[in-house]
Design a protein around this motif. Structure first.
Motif, PDB file in Angstrom:
ATOM      1  N   GLU A  99      46.706  51.449  86.103  1.00  0.00           N
ATOM      2  CA  GLU A  99      47.517  50.923  87.210  1.00  0.00           C
ATOM      3  C   GLU A  99      46.809  51.115  88.543  1.00  0.00           C
ATOM      4  O   GLU A  99      46.849  50.245  89.418  1.00  0.00           O
ATOM      5  N   ALA A 100      46.153  52.268  88.691  1.00  0.00           N
ATOM      6  CA  ALA A 100      45.391  52.517  89.913  1.00  0.00           C
ATOM      7  C   ALA A 100      44.243  51.512  90.046  1.00  0.00           C
ATOM      8  O   ALA A 100      43.927  51.047  91.151  1.00  0.00           O
ATOM      9  N   LEU A 101      43.640  51.174  88.919  1.00  0.00           N
ATOM     10  CA  LEU A 101      42.556  50.200  88.925  1.00  0.00           C
ATOM     11  C   LEU A 101      43.062  48.826  89.364  1.00  0.00           C
ATOM     12  O   LEU A 101      42.421  48.153  90.184  1.00  0.00           O
ATOM     13  N   ALA A 144      45.489  48.198  91.290  1.00  0.00           N
ATOM     14  CA  ALA A 144      45.745  48.256  92.730  1.00  0.00           C
ATOM     15  C   ALA A 144      44.433  48.189  93.513  1.00  0.00           C
ATOM     16  O   ALA A 144      44.336  47.488  94.534  1.00  0.00           O
ATOM     17  N   ALA A 145      43.423  48.904  93.044  1.00  0.00           N
ATOM     18  CA  ALA A 145      42.132  48.926  93.734  1.00  0.00           C
ATOM     19  C   ALA A 145      41.473  47.549  93.725  1.00  0.00           C
ATOM     20  O   ALA A 145      40.794  47.161  94.688  1.00  0.00           O
ATOM     21  N   LEU A 146      41.685  46.803  92.655  1.00  0.00           N
ATOM     22  CA  LEU A 146      41.084  45.477  92.554  1.00  0.00           C
ATOM     23  C   LEU A 146      41.694  44.481  93.546  1.00  0.00           C
ATOM     24  O   LEU A 146      41.110  43.417  93.797  1.00  0.00           O
ATOM     25  N   LYS A 147      42.842  44.837  94.113  1.00  0.00           N
ATOM     26  CA  LYS A 147      43.484  43.962  95.102  1.00  0.00           C
ATOM     27  C   LYS A 147      42.987  44.227  96.523  1.00  0.00           C
ATOM     28  O   LYS A 147      43.360  43.514  97.455  1.00  0.00           O
ATOM     29  N   LEU A 148      42.155  45.254  96.684  1.00  0.00           N
ATOM     30  CA  LEU A 148      41.598  45.553  98.001  1.00  0.00           C
ATOM     31  C   LEU A 148      40.661  44.428  98.444  1.00  0.00           C
ATOM     32  O   LEU A 148      40.091  43.720  97.609  1.00  0.00           O
ATOM     33  N   PRO A 149      40.479  44.259  99.747  1.00  0.00           N
ATOM     34  CA  PRO A 149      39.525  43.251 100.236  1.00  0.00           C
ATOM     35  C   PRO A 149      38.113  43.579  99.763  1.00  0.00           C
ATOM     36  O   PRO A 149      37.752  44.755  99.620  1.00  0.00           O
ATOM     37  N   ALA A 150      37.331  42.546  99.500  1.00  0.00           N
ATOM     38  CA  ALA A 150      35.951  42.753  99.068  1.00  0.00           C
ATOM     39  C   ALA A 150      35.176  43.562 100.103  1.00  0.00           C
ATOM     40  O   ALA A 150      35.348  43.384 101.306  1.00  0.00           O
ATOM     41  N   GLY A 151      34.346  44.479  99.621  1.00  0.00           N
ATOM     42  CA  GLY A 151      33.551  45.296 100.523  1.00  0.00           C
ATOM     43  C   GLY A 151      33.240  46.649  99.914  1.00  0.00           C
ATOM     44  O   GLY A 151      33.670  46.961  98.791  1.00  0.00           O
ATOM     45  N   PRO A 152      32.514  47.490 100.633  1.00  0.00           N
ATOM     46  CA  PRO A 152      32.104  48.802 100.113  1.00  0.00           C
ATOM     47  C   PRO A 152      33.268  49.692  99.700  1.00  0.00           C
ATOM     48  O   PRO A 152      33.168  50.435  98.724  1.00  0.00           O
ATOM     49  N   THR A 153      34.383  49.618 100.433  1.00  0.00           N
ATOM     50  CA  THR A 153      35.539  50.468 100.104  1.00  0.00           C
ATOM     51  C   THR A 153      36.095  50.117  98.736  1.00  0.00           C
ATOM     52  O   THR A 153      36.421  51.001  97.925  1.00  0.00           O
ATOM     53  N   LYS A 154      36.187  48.825  98.460  1.00  0.00           N
ATOM     54  CA  LYS A 154      36.691  48.380  97.158  1.00  0.00           C
ATOM     55  C   LYS A 154      35.742  48.805  96.041  1.00  0.00           C
ATOM     56  O   LYS A 154      36.192  49.323  95.003  1.00  0.00           O
ATOM     57  N   ILE A 155      34.454  48.605  96.251  1.00  0.00           N
ATOM     58  CA  ILE A 155      33.470  48.981  95.225  1.00  0.00           C
ATOM     59  C   ILE A 155      33.555  50.471  94.921  1.00  0.00           C
ATOM     60  O   ILE A 155      33.571  50.888  93.761  1.00  0.00           O
ATOM     61  N   LYS A 156      33.649  51.271  95.969  1.00  0.00           N
ATOM     62  CA  LYS A 156      33.705  52.730  95.797  1.00  0.00           C
ATOM     63  C   LYS A 156      34.978  53.146  95.070  1.00  0.00           C
ATOM     64  O   LYS A 156      34.942  54.003  94.170  1.00  0.00           O
ATOM     65  N   ARG A 170      34.980  54.787  91.299  1.00  0.00           N
ATOM     66  CA  ARG A 170      35.506  56.133  91.106  1.00  0.00           C
ATOM     67  C   ARG A 170      36.510  56.163  89.949  1.00  0.00           C
ATOM     68  O   ARG A 170      36.525  57.105  89.143  1.00  0.00           O
ATOM     69  N   ILE A 171      37.336  55.129  89.846  1.00  0.00           N
ATOM     70  CA  ILE A 171      38.319  55.068  88.751  1.00  0.00           C
ATOM     71  C   ILE A 171      37.599  54.912  87.413  1.00  0.00           C
ATOM     72  O   ILE A 171      37.957  55.563  86.419  1.00  0.00           O
ATOM     73  N   TYR A 172      36.585  54.053  87.376  1.00  0.00           N
ATOM     74  CA  TYR A 172      35.807  53.901  86.147  1.00  0.00           C
ATOM     75  C   TYR A 172      35.219  55.237  85.708  1.00  0.00           C
ATOM     76  O   TYR A 172      35.240  55.591  84.518  1.00  0.00           O
ATOM     77  N   GLU A 173      34.705  55.986  86.664  1.00  0.00           N
ATOM     78  CA  GLU A 173      34.106  57.287  86.343  1.00  0.00           C
ATOM     79  C   GLU A 173      35.163  58.252  85.820  1.00  0.00           C
ATOM     80  O   GLU A 173      34.924  58.995  84.853  1.00  0.00           O
ATOM     81  N   THR A 174      36.335  58.248  86.453  1.00  0.00           N
ATOM     82  CA  THR A 174      37.431  59.119  86.010  1.00  0.00           C
ATOM     83  C   THR A 174      37.840  58.801  84.582  1.00  0.00           C
ATOM     84  O   THR A 174      38.164  59.712  83.791  1.00  0.00           O
ATOM     85  N   MET A 175      37.807  57.522  84.223  1.00  0.00           N
ATOM     86  CA  MET A 175      38.217  57.087  82.889  1.00  0.00           C
ATOM     87  C   MET A 175      37.100  57.219  81.854  1.00  0.00           C
ATOM     88  O   MET A 175      37.313  56.922  80.670  1.00  0.00           O
ATOM     89  N   GLY A 176      35.923  57.645  82.297  1.00  0.00           N
ATOM     90  CA  GLY A 176      34.803  57.801  81.369  1.00  0.00           C
ATOM     91  C   GLY A 176      34.204  56.487  80.906  1.00  0.00           C
ATOM     92  O   GLY A 176      33.572  56.417  79.839  1.00  0.00           O
ATOM     93  N   MET A 177      34.357  55.436  81.728  1.00  0.00           N
ATOM     94  CA  MET A 177      33.895  54.122  81.317  1.00  0.00           C
ATOM     95  C   MET A 177      32.376  53.996  81.167  1.00  0.00           C
ATOM     96  O   MET A 177      31.909  53.223  80.319  1.00  0.00           O
ATOM     97  N   PRO A 178      31.570  54.722  81.946  1.00  0.00           N
ATOM     98  CA  PRO A 178      30.124  54.624  81.697  1.00  0.00           C
ATOM     99  C   PRO A 178      29.757  54.974  80.262  1.00  0.00           C
ATOM    100  O   PRO A 178      28.997  54.245  79.618  1.00  0.00           O
ATOM    101  N   ALA A 179      30.302  56.075  79.746  1.00  0.00           N
ATOM    102  CA  ALA A 179      29.998  56.494  78.373  1.00  0.00           C
ATOM    103  C   ALA A 179      30.570  55.513  77.360  1.00  0.00           C
ATOM    104  O   ALA A 179      29.930  55.207  76.334  1.00  0.00           O
ATOM    105  N   VAL A 180      31.773  54.986  77.640  1.00  0.00           N
ATOM    106  CA  VAL A 180      32.398  54.012  76.737  1.00  0.00           C
ATOM    107  C   VAL A 180      31.539  52.754  76.646  1.00  0.00           C
ATOM    108  O   VAL A 180      31.324  52.200  75.557  1.00  0.00           O
ATOM    109  N   SER A 181      31.046  52.291  77.790  1.00  0.00           N
ATOM    110  CA  SER A 181      30.201  51.091  77.819  1.00  0.00           C
ATOM    111  C   SER A 181      28.919  51.304  77.037  1.00  0.00           C
ATOM    112  O   SER A 181      28.493  50.438  76.260  1.00  0.00           O
TER     113      SER A 181
END
Length: 322
Positions: free
Chosen positions: A251-253, A255-267, A271-282
């Motif tokens: 759900e947090a993801l 919400a974050a995807l609705k942010l305006p494009a830019g460095p803040t959105k990317i960050k 951060r959510i991907y990292e919290t969810m362990g997505m690098p290792a999953v990928s």
């Protein structure tokens, strides 16, 4: 068999030797030369040459079809960049940003015809099979691109649907390259079909790795800005898998995807991907499809030495930095 780098060098030399009309038609052909000479991994022509060699044909005999496959690939990139409004490709301005969109479309159309002519330069005995393979993989690429575009308008995409899209958009061309190389090499129908399966599975692994690099890669080696997929809300393995996991982080993801494009959105998304362990999953998912690609190779009649060459190719592509 040769090293992978030797096959790619053969393809590169043939591409550099292409002679395009100049003068009055320079505005049509200069963008083609620009796109073709931008470098890249040359994976698709390498697969054609490598597979022809693996089945017993001198790779020189497969050079023009190999370049044709690379020409087709670059044709799709010209059009993709227009559709995605991408300004950079391999660290350079895209054709539509250097010239204009109409030029990219027309030069891309020309590349498709040139690609067909090059791929057709095979013995008459296999011409029908080669062209059928080429046209079928082309249709699959277009179908995959349509699905990818449709996904942009969907809030959520099922993981199975995403994988099927990758198999079409990315896997079909790699599969087609491997199968055409096998046909040129004199492979049986069964072996040619297994090589196609190998290419499709490799394509899925390759795309998942590409999705990973778009978020966690290095811009200097990746060749384009990091986080472009996030800013464009592009459906990637990371996004689809994370949202499908459900829970507060998903759900947090959203919400974050609705942010305006830019460095803040990317960050925020990263951060959510990292919290969810997505690098290792990928990484694990890319490795799983790499294993499926290798399993397809093991079902062929290829020698152990040839199979080892494909294993090294897979190892090189999965875990790359660009």
């Amino acid at each position: 068999m040769k090293r992978v780098s030797e096959y790619s060098a053969l393809a590169e030399a043939e591409i550099r030797a292409l002679d395009f009309p100049k003068g009055k038609l320079d505005a049509l052909y200069a963008p083609i030369a620009y796109g073709m000479q931008a470098g890249g991994k040359r994976l698709r022509p390498t697969l054609v040459l490598m597979t022809a060699d693996a089945f017993g044909k001198c790779p020189d005999k497969a050079l023009r079809p190999a370049v044709g496959i690379e020409m087709f690939h670059n044709f799709t990139l010209l059009h993709d960049d227009v559709m995605d409004k991408s300004d950079l490709r391999r660290g350079r301005p895209t054709v539509h940003s250097k010239w204009d969109a109409n030029t990219a479309i027309l030069s891309g159309d020309t590349m498709l015809t040139l690609a067909t002519k090059l791929v057709s330069d095979v013995d008459d005995s296999i011409l029908r099979q080669v062209l059928d393979t080429f046209n079928n993989q082309a249709l699959r690429v277009y179908e995959g691109q349509r699905l990818d575009m449709d996904f942009e308008n969907q809030d959520e995409v099922a993981l199975d649907d995403y994988i099927e899209m990758i198999k079409a958009k990315t896997g079909a061309l790699l599969g087609g390259a491997a199968k055409i190389g096998a046909l040129i090499g004199g492979a049986s129908k069964e072996d040619a079909d297994r090589m196609y399966e190998f290419g499709v599975m490799l394509g899925v692994a390759f795309q998942i790795e590409d999705d990973y690099l778009d978020t966690f890669g290095n811009a200097d080696t990746f060749g384009k800005p990091i986080g472009g997929d996030i800013n464009n809300n592009k459906k990637t393995f990371l996004m689809v898998k994370a949202i499908a996991s459900g829970g507060a982080n998903a759900e947090a993801l959203k919400a974050a995807l609705k942010l305006p494009a830019g460095p803040t959105k990317i960050k925020a998304v990263t951060r959510i991907y990292e919290t969810m362990g997505m690098p290792a999953v990928s990484k694990a998912e890319a490795a799983a499809y790499s294993s499926k690609a290798l399993a397809a190779i093991k079902k062929t009649s290829l020698s152990d030495d040839a199979r080892e060459a494909y294993r090294k190719l897979i190892e090189k592509l999965v875990g790359r930095s660009k």
